[in-house]
Structures are given as structure tokens and as C-alpha cells.
Write a protein that holds these residues in place. Structure first.
Motif, mmCIF file in Angstrom:
data_model
loop_
_atom_site.group_PDB
_atom_site.id
_atom_site.type_symbol
_atom_site.label_atom_id
_atom_site.label_comp_id
_atom_site.label_asym_id
_atom_site.label_seq_id
_atom_site.Cartn_x
_atom_site.Cartn_y
_atom_site.Cartn_z
ATOM 1 N N TYR A 1 -3.378 5.834 -1.324
ATOM 2 C CA TYR A 1 -4.825 5.623 -1.254
ATOM 3 C C TYR A 1 -5.529 6.108 -2.525
ATOM 4 O O TYR A 1 -6.721 6.387 -2.531
ATOM 5 N N ASP B 1 -2.640 -0.280 8.307
ATOM 6 C CA ASP B 1 -2.478 0.800 7.329
ATOM 7 C C ASP B 1 -3.707 1.703 7.314
ATOM 8 O O ASP B 1 -3.596 2.923 7.139
ATOM 9 N N THR B 2 -4.870 1.105 7.503
ATOM 10 C CA THR B 2 -6.100 1.896 7.522
ATOM 11 C C THR B 2 -6.097 2.861 8.704
ATOM 12 O O THR B 2 -6.457 4.044 8.562
ATOM 13 N N PRO C 1 -8.008 2.783 -1.703
ATOM 14 C CA PRO C 1 -6.831 1.973 -1.381
ATOM 15 C C PRO C 1 -6.914 0.581 -1.991
ATOM 16 O O PRO C 1 -7.991 0.154 -2.446
ATOM 17 N N GLN D 1 -14.143 0.665 8.440
ATOM 18 C CA GLN D 1 -13.182 1.242 9.372
ATOM 19 C C GLN D 1 -12.856 2.685 8.985
ATOM 20 O O GLN D 1 -12.814 3.582 9.850
ATOM 21 N N LEU D 2 -12.637 2.922 7.700
ATOM 22 C CA LEU D 2 -12.355 4.275 7.230
ATOM 23 C C LEU D 2 -13.557 5.195 7.418
ATOM 24 O O LEU D 2 -13.434 6.302 7.969
ATOM 25 N N VAL E 1 -5.579 -3.836 1.669
ATOM 26 C CA VAL E 1 -5.045 -2.929 2.682
ATOM 27 C C VAL E 1 -5.317 -3.503 4.076
ATOM 28 O O VAL E 1 -6.348 -4.121 4.316
ATOM 29 N N SER F 1 -3.708 5.622 7.921
ATOM 30 C CA SER F 1 -4.240 6.573 6.942
ATOM 31 C C SER F 1 -5.238 7.523 7.591
ATOM 32 O O SER F 1 -5.273 8.722 7.272
ATOM 33 N N PRO G 1 -5.663 -3.552 8.409
ATOM 34 C CA PRO G 1 -6.240 -2.694 9.466
ATOM 35 C C PRO G 1 -5.244 -1.669 9.979
ATOM 36 O O PRO G 1 -5.614 -0.528 10.292
ATOM 37 N N ARG H 1 -12.534 -2.881 5.831
ATOM 38 C CA ARG H 1 -11.641 -1.719 5.848
ATOM 39 C C ARG H 1 -12.378 -0.459 5.404
ATOM 40 O O ARG H 1 -12.088 0.643 5.891
ATOM 41 N N LEU I 1 -14.471 -0.124 -0.356
ATOM 42 C CA LEU I 1 -13.271 0.715 -0.397
ATOM 43 C C LEU I 1 -13.365 1.739 -1.524
ATOM 44 O O LEU I 1 -12.413 1.964 -2.276
ATOM 45 N N SER J 1 0.811 -1.222 0.000
ATOM 46 C CA SER J 1 0.000 0.000 0.000
ATOM 47 C C SER J 1 0.840 1.266 0.000
ATOM 48 O O SER J 1 0.307 2.358 0.183
#
Length: 403
Positions: free
Chosen positions: A50, A388-389, A380, A321-322, A384, A392, A386, A318, A342, A37
Motif C-alpha cells: 500500500y 484486497d482493500t 495502493p 471503502q478504506l 486494487v 488491508s 475490493p 476503494r 486512493l 497489489s
């Protein structure tokens, strides 16, 4: 760092200025390499990517299995032309039909070509009855060819290229009454992105898609989905429309971007319903490079890895999560967040532009993509992590400009 690397680093911008057509407003960033990523510039600065090549690098950068697949196929057979049959193309077509529905696939080199194919399919379908018009939508983006910009519902891509290809009407996205009113004796099809990407991550309502299907059936029209950006796992389903209205089936679908992780490949599927998949016979459509053994082998491997590693579920997790992290922060610069898997759009409050935000995030080590004047896209890789998320999210919230 070797002499060649130093030479490239010191002359890259000059080379672009002198030799590359200025068709892009490029950012002041020279990318040297990538892994997963992340990418690095020539000074060694690291960025979370991303944008992923604008939703292209589904598996991130330098994925070892993709590298191995390219090397193995390149050492076996790269290209033969479509006058002959090759195994990778047939297997990729079988895989795409398996995740979409009964029908057949044509392979090209890009999303614009895939949409050109859908447009030609529609005109061929309507040719015996004199129908050729296609209804599209404001805010849409269907490519940079003459047919693509004619189909696109954004004036900015059309300026300077008149006369455009006739036969398109652009309607308000989501307005079923406008669609009903626009259907006439020359209408042959309806083309839309289930999630408008370049237009700002605008997500079609499930009922809107269902009503379009009903209208298409009632008037003997083709319902066509441009899934160049939202397809093949980006929304958490193989088919973007199935994240919204899984009970319907289109007549045609276009793909590109994430299908082969950066190797140039596009495709469109036509349903077996009404014999559509056999409508474009010998001499009606073609391509020199499309679906050659190299790109098809990579496409097969990409889809295999997405399935094997449960990346559809990861895209959902993910993405949530974002989305949840951005909403929970209640950041004063964020007006709203639109998300499906995503595929996320951060709409900014008045006084903050997308381009300035993208530059600020880039300075903070995060690459994102603008979508119009006030939306920033997050696209992303599907794999990707968790961690890295979370990283970010931290970079977004620390670097968002303030009004």
C-alpha cells in the motif's frame, strides 16, 4: 531456490552497506518479486503493498500488459535522443494535453525535473519585467534538486545545502490572506500541491484554489500545480485539482510517479494561454533521456489501461471503502483520516509515531509510507480490488500500535 538467489539473500544488506550511498533510512525488508497489489521477500513472506513505490505503481506490480509493452518497444526502438521525433512521445503528449487542456508537454525523467521545468518556465515568463519570485507553501515537497529543496516548505530538506536558490517564499497552506500579503513587484508565480503528499495528505480547500486563480489573474502570475503524487488518477480524477475545483484551470502542471508504473518518466504541461507553451524554445531547456520511445510507450499504455478499466471510478470507490472502514472502526490509535480517492493519510494520536506504525504494519504484512512524524500514507495501486482493500483494513486494525 537456486544458489544465486541464496547468495543475493545472504549478502544484499552487506552490499548496500558497502556500495550504496546511505541517503535513505531503509527498512529491514528485502523485496524479491511482486504481482498485482502484493510483493514477497526472499523468504517467501507476502505483503500487501500500500505504498506502491510511493504512488508510482498505478497498476501494481508485473502487470502483464506493461511487461508486454516494454518488451515490444525494447525490441523496436529504445532511445534516439530528443534531436529526432518519435511516435510514442508525440502520442503521449497528445494524450496528456487531452486530459489537461490546450497546451504542450515537456518530458523529463522524474518529478524533481518536472518541477524544475515549471520553475524555469516561471522565471522565463517573468524575465522581461524582472520578476522571478515564486510563492510556495509550508509542508510542501517539490523534489531533491537545489531548486526543488529551495521551493520546498520543509526545513529538514534544506539543512547543509546553503546557499539555496533565492526567490521563494513559504506561506501557510490554505491562508489566502498570507498569499495576498506576499505578492510583490518581483512575484511571478504560485506553486502548490493540490494535495500535499509527503507533508501528510493535506487537501487544499476548493475556495483556496479558486482564490489563488483569481489572484494570479489579477497580478499576471502563473498558477502552477505540482501533481507529482496526486495526479493522473490518484484522487479519482485525471487531474487532482479537478477533484476539488473543477471550474478552474492552472497555467502549468507537473507529473511523474504514476505516469509510467515505475519506468522513470516525468513531464510538465504548459498552457497555451499567453503563449506559455512556446515560451521555452530551442536552447532554453532539454534532457537526454526524457520521453524516449520506451518510457513514452509505457506511459501511453498506463494511461490507456486506467481509462479502459475505469480505474478513476475504482480509485474513488476503494478510497471510500478504506476511509469509511477506518473511521467506522473508531480505533483508539487513529486521531483522524484525510482522504481523496486512493490518497489517504492516517494521523495518529500523541504517543504513537509514524515510523513505529509503519514498522508494525510491515510486520503484519502491509507496506505503508510515513509522512512526517505522525501520519501514515496509504497509496495502493489504482486497480486494487475490493477484496484486497478489505484485507488491508483488517491488517491495519489488527496491527496498529497502541499509545
Amino acid at each position: 531456490m537456486g544458489n544465486l538467489a541464496v547468495q543475493i539473500m545472504s549478502t544484499l544488506s552487506d552490499l548496500y552497506s558497502e556500495f550504496v550511498m546511505p541517503t535513505y533510512g531503509r527498512f529491514d525488508l528485502e523485496i524479491a518479486r511482486g504481482a498485482g497489489s502484493r510483493v514477497w521477500d526472499f523468504d517467501g513472506k507476502e505483503y500487501l503493498d500500500y505504498g506502491a513505490g510511493i504512488a508510482v505503481c498505478s497498476l501494481g506490480h508485473a502487470h502483464p500488459e506493461i511487461t508486454e509493452t516494454i518488451a515490444k518497444q525494447a525490441a523496436t526502438l529504445i532511445h534516439t535522443s530528443n534531436l529526432y521525433k518519435t511516435q510514442p512521445q508525440a502520442l503521449l503528449a497528445q494524450r496528456l494535453v487531452g486530459i489537461t487542456g490546450p497546451g504542450k508537454v515537456f518530458f523529463g525523467n522524474s518529478g524533481a525535473e518536472a518541477n524544475e521545468g515549471l520553475i524555469k518556465l516561471t522565471r522565463k515568463f517573468g524575465s522581461e519585467t524582472g520578476r522571478y519570485e515564486i510563492l510556495t507553501f509550508l509542508g510542501s515537497f517539490h523534489g531533491r534538486t537545489m531548486a526543488g529543496i529551495s521551493a520546498t516548505g520543509q526545513e529538514k530538506v534544506k539543512k547543509g545545502f546553503a546557499p539555496l536558490l533565492e526567490g521563494f517564499q513559504h506561506l501557510p497552506f490554505g491562508d489566502i490572506k498570507a498569499v495576498k500579503a506576499a505578492i510583490g513587484p518581483k512575484t511571478a508565480g504560485i506553486l502548490l500541491e493540490p494535495v500535499q503528499g509527503e507533508g501528510g495528505i493535506h487537501i487544499a480547500a476548493a475556495d483556496f484554489l479558486r482564490q489563488l486563480r483569481q489572484l494570479a489573474d489579477e497580478h499576471n502570475l502563473l498558477l502552477l500545480f505540482d501533481e507529482i503524487q496526486c495526479g493522473l488518477g490518484r484522487t479519482g480524477e485525471w487531474c487532482g485539482w479537478r477533484s476539488l475545483a473543477p471550474d478552474i484551470q492552472p497555467d502549468g502542471v507537473s507529473w511523474a510517479k504514476g505516469i509510467a508504473n515505475g519506468v522513470p518518466l516525468g513531464a510538465f504541461w504548459a498552457s497555451s494561454n499567453r503563449g506559455l507553451c512556446d515560451l521555452l524554445g530551442p536552447g532554453t531547456h532539454g534532457t537526454t533521456y526524457g520521453g524516449n520511445p520506451l518510457v513514452s510507450a509505457v506511459g501511453n499504455k498506463v494511461l490507456e489501461i486506467i481509462e479502459r478499466d475505469n480505474l478513476l471510478d475504482n480509485a474513488k470507490a476503494r478510497g471510500a471503502q478504506l476511509r469509511d472502514g477506518l473511521l467506522a472502526a473508531n480505533h483508539p490509535s487513529i486521531d483522524t483520516v484525510r482522504a481523496l480517492g486512493l490518497m489517504l493519510g492516517i494521523e495518529l494520536v500523541p504517543g504513537i509515531t509514524a515510523i513505529d506504525t509503519v514498522k508494525a504494519l510491515m510486520a503484519g504484512g502491509l507496506l505503508t509510507i510515513p509522512a512526517g512524524e505522525k501520519v501514515v500514507r496509504l497509496l495502493p495501486p489504482l486497480n486494487v480490488t475490493p477484496e484486497d482493500t478489505a484485507e488491508s483494513l483488517d491488517r491495519i486494525l489488527k496491527n496498529l500500535p497502541k499509545a
